[in-house]
Design an enzyme around this catalytic site. Structure first.
Site, PDB file in Angstrom:
ATOM      1  CB  THR A 160      -0.845   0.084   1.280  1.00 18.49           C
ATOM      2  OG1 THR A 160       0.038   0.369   2.387  1.00 18.49           O
ATOM      3  CG2 THR A 160      -1.581  -1.202   1.523  1.00 18.49           C
ATOM      4  CG  ASP A 161       1.597   5.864  -0.900  1.00 23.18           C
ATOM      5  OD1 ASP A 161       2.598   5.806  -0.154  1.00 23.18           O
ATOM      6  OD2 ASP A 161       1.454   6.744  -1.761  1.00 23.18           O
TER       7      ASP A 161
END
Ligand code: BGC
Length: 752
Positions: A298-299
């Protein structure tokens, strides 16, 4: 035949057909295949792992060495020790990463090594031009080398993984992260996605990852992050699936095909669904359609942020959304660590889903050779020997020179003569090191940057170089103008270095006005009143509105942020030791009100006609950009003639073969980026007016001519139709070739 045998045979055939069909649907690119030996090793390890240990592999935490976002979770060391953290980012140097690796390898039950990641965006210690600037070179060889050099330095500092390339198509210069990518164009963006992935990883595929000089690439931010509404970072994106597939996704698919080992999800929502919980993007498209075999991270805390997006109320809810969408690793959010085990126990998440995610992470660890040699990159002598070497700096200089774009050159004022008696160097960026590294310069050290003043001093031993700052980058204070004007009056030519602070582009750095900040435009206008030739050099991370700069400038040089060798590169260009060859990878608007403005737009039913009221236009500004995509001048001139097609009726599997004669009509050697565009004139959906389909950098001596040939697969001329099927529809097309998108020669052809 016995009925039972017959039925069994029938079943076998049916299974075989289903398998074939599934394989055809997911043609896994060779670059994404995992070999049987690795799979066996991963299976053996997985069989020994508890659910908690598997979840630990899905957790990524930042070290406190460097921090690139909000800290929502401290105490990562404790988590490593407990086997609750499989990867660490923002930890630098061979020594420090060795200390962390030692904890994982010596103190955890299964001794599984950590992966170390970092944002190596445009160089590690040797800072290269920002990616948008590099894209202006259209030089795939130099750009691949820039990524190789970055990988060599980063891997010697203990890193295995870079959060790059950023492959977001960006058509809104208000968005600060336009600096990190390749600009507005799908073809250029896809080409550079491939080239940069290969540069980081060493080849197309994962086979070189175990060497000590490569890093795993991470294509980001998946997807459509660059389409943030109003150019405001993290904002909503909403678009048709056609546009998503035809414009925003192709660079990501190019990264998959080039063997990108990892992907990062974006912060934004896409058509209402946050990218980090978007099963359509992560599973249906990325894995099932494209055959991506690596892992998805994910970011920074983007799982947590799905609560603010309002798609789930609590940690468990967002955790389930992310893992069930197909996400494998939680960056910094702590959600997977805190909620996955109980989600499995409650039956909301299948244990198999966790096992598969852990499998993907472990597969990469094997590919990186971590189990054989966890300290393979932790050699501080090698780190020193490989960092900021003369070769690396030479590559950075070459890249910097090729990234510069000459926008204006009235009366051929450039190149300046080295025998000028006095030159005035003016502006807030003229004697500055800190800003020149540009946004996301990671481990870059401003002290290693050659300022413009230093570069010019070196270049002009016998010229008197006067300097005045004039003003700051972004204040209202004009008290320095008088001194700047006095200095300019004493000189034969004025070089004004103006632009943005590096922090005005990059993440969380959107601007609603894209003119020069502060009073810099006013400074240029005062300087212009002296009547001296004014050479404006820009440093900026985005297209700027230059309408007010234009009348004050005799020449304009787009210098972006060029990294370590900025001063040398600019001195070479300004004084003629390097003939500029860069072309704009993004349109420069006349004002911010035209945004988004980009080349590959659709026509309207009422194309602009200034003499008719009811046409698509503005009352106060032309439709065209100030500087078009592909535009850039040289110190020589090029003429194009004799555009030809080998065949003008083509089948679906054919190649469009076009050639054109390019002549250097000026007085010195120069390099031209020859660009090929097409247009599909009639389709079942409206098609863009112009689409880049090829480019070539050609270097020609003065007076020389060459025939430049292109081969464009007809299959690359298609689009996604209303049924979301990629098609090349029969009909008439145009091919356009030239040195800028707005200056081309055109021929028609037909696809059967
Ligand atoms: C950025 C990513 C970056 C990550 C880790 C985030 O804020 O959006 O591009 O890779 O931080 O530093």
């Amino acid at each position: 035949m016995h009925l039972k045998t017959f039925l069994a045979a029938l079943l076998l055939v049916a299974v075989a057909i289903t398998n074939l069909y599934a394989q055809a649907r997911t043609a896994v690119p060779t670059s994404q295949r995992v070999d049987a030996a690795t799979t066996r090793k991963v299976n053996t390890l997985l069989a020994k792992m508890t659910l908690e240990e598997k979840i630990g592999q899905l957790v990524l935490y930042t070290s406190d060495y460097d921090v690139t976002g909000p800290v929502v979770r401290a105490g990562y060391l404790k988590d490593i020790r407990a086997g609750n953290c499989g990867a660490v980012f923002n930890a630098l140097t061979a020594n420090f990463t060795r200390q962390l690796q030692k904890i994982a390898v010596e103190e955890t039950r299964l001794k599984i090594p950590l992966i170390f990641g970092y944002d190596v965006i445009h160089g590690y210690k040797t800072t290269f031009p920002i990616p948008l600037a590099e894209a202006a070179s259209f030089d795939t060889v130099a750009i691949e080398l820039a990524a190789r050099v970055a990988a060599r330095e980063a891997s010697a500092a203990g890193l295995h993984w870079t959060f790059a390339p950023m492959v977001d198509i960006a058509r809104d210069p208000r968005w600060g992260r336009i600096a990190e990518g390749s600009g507005e164009d799908v073809f250029l963006g896809s080409t550079l996605a491939r080239v940069r992935t290969r540069g980081f990883q060493g080849m197309e595929g994962w086979d070189l990852l175990a060497t000590d000089s490569t890093v795993v690439a991470c294509a980001k931010h998946y997807a459509a992050y660059g389409a943030a509404e109003a150019g405001r970072d993290y904002n909503t994106t909403d678009m048709s699936e056609q546009r998503l597939r035809d414009v925003y996704l192709p660079p990501f698919q190019a990264a998959v095909n080039a063997g990108a080992g990892t992907f990062m999800t974006a912060f934004n929502s896409v058509n209402g669904v946050p990218a980090t919980g978007n099963r359509f993007l992560v599973t249906d498209v990325l894995r099932d359609e494209w055959g991506f075999g690596g892992f998805v991270v994910t970011d920074y805390t983007s799982i947590n942020e799905m609560m603010k997006h309002g798609v789930a109320a609590d940690s468990a809810g967002v955790g389930a959304l992310a893992i069930n969408a197909g996400v494998d690793m939680d960056m910094q959010g702590g959600i997977f660590q805190g909620s996955l085990a109980s989600l499995v126990r409650r039956g909301v998440v299948k244990e198999k889903t966790i096992t598969e995610a852990a499998r993907r992470v472990l597969t990469m660890k094997y590919k990186l050779g971590l189990f054989d040699n966890p300290y393979g990159r932790n050699d501080s002598l090698r780190e020193k020997a490989r960092t900021l070497t003369p070769e690396n700096l030479a590559a950075a200089l070459d890249m910097a020179r090729k990234s510069i774009v000459l926008l204006k050159n009235d009366r051929d004022v450039l190149p300046l003569s080295k025998s000028l008696g006095t030159v005035a160097l003016i502006g807030p960026l003229a004697d500055n090191q800190r800003e020149l590294l540009g946004p996301w310069s990671g481990a870059g050290d401003a002290k290693e940057v050659v300022t413009v003043r230093a570069g010019l001093t070196r270049k002009l031993p016998s010229t008197k170089l006067l300097y005045a700052k004039g003003c700051e980058i972004d204040t209202k204070d004009s008290s320095g103008f008088a001194e700047a004007v006095r200095t300019a009056r004493q000189a034969d030519a004025v070089i004004a270095i103006v632009g943005e602070e590096q922090g005005m582009s990059g993440e969380a750095a959107s601007r609603s006005q894209i003119t020069l900040p502060g009073v810099q435009t006013e400074l240029l206008m005062e300087l212009a009143k002296t009547g001296k030739p004014i050479v404006v050099v820009l440093m900026n991370g985005r297209p700027l509105d230059l309408s007010a700069v234009l009348p004050a400038a005799t020449a304009i040089v787009e210098g972006w942020f060029l990294g370590n060798r900025t001063g040398d590169a600019l001195a070479d260009v300004l004084f003629g030791d390097f003939n500029p060859s860069g072309k704009l990878p993004v349109s420069f608007p006349r004002n911010v009100g035209q945004v988004p403005i980009y080349l590959s737009a659709l026509n309207t039913g009422r194309p602009v006609n200034v003499n008719e009221k009811f046409t698509s236009k503005y009352l106060d500004v032309e439709n065209t950009p100030l500087y078009a995509f592909g535009y850039g001048l040289s110190y020589t001139t090029f003429a194009y003639s004799n555009l030809r097609l080998e065949q003008n009726v083509l089948g679906q599997r054919d190649m469009l073969r076009a050639s054109i004669t390019l002549t250097n009509t000026g007085k010195r050697e120069g390099t031209e980026v020859v660009q090929l565009y097409t247009r599909d004139e009639v389709g079942s959906m409206s098609r863009p007016l112009q689409e880049l389909k090829g480019f070539k950098r050609m270097t020609l001596a003065a007076g020389a001519s060459v025939q430049v040939s292109f081969e464009v697969p007809v299959q690359s001329l298609g689009f996604h139709n209303a049924q979301m099927k990629y098609v090349v529809e029969p009909g008439t097309f145009l091919v356009m070739v030239g040195g800028s998108s707005d200056k081309v020669q055109t021929l028609p052809f037909t696809v059967r």
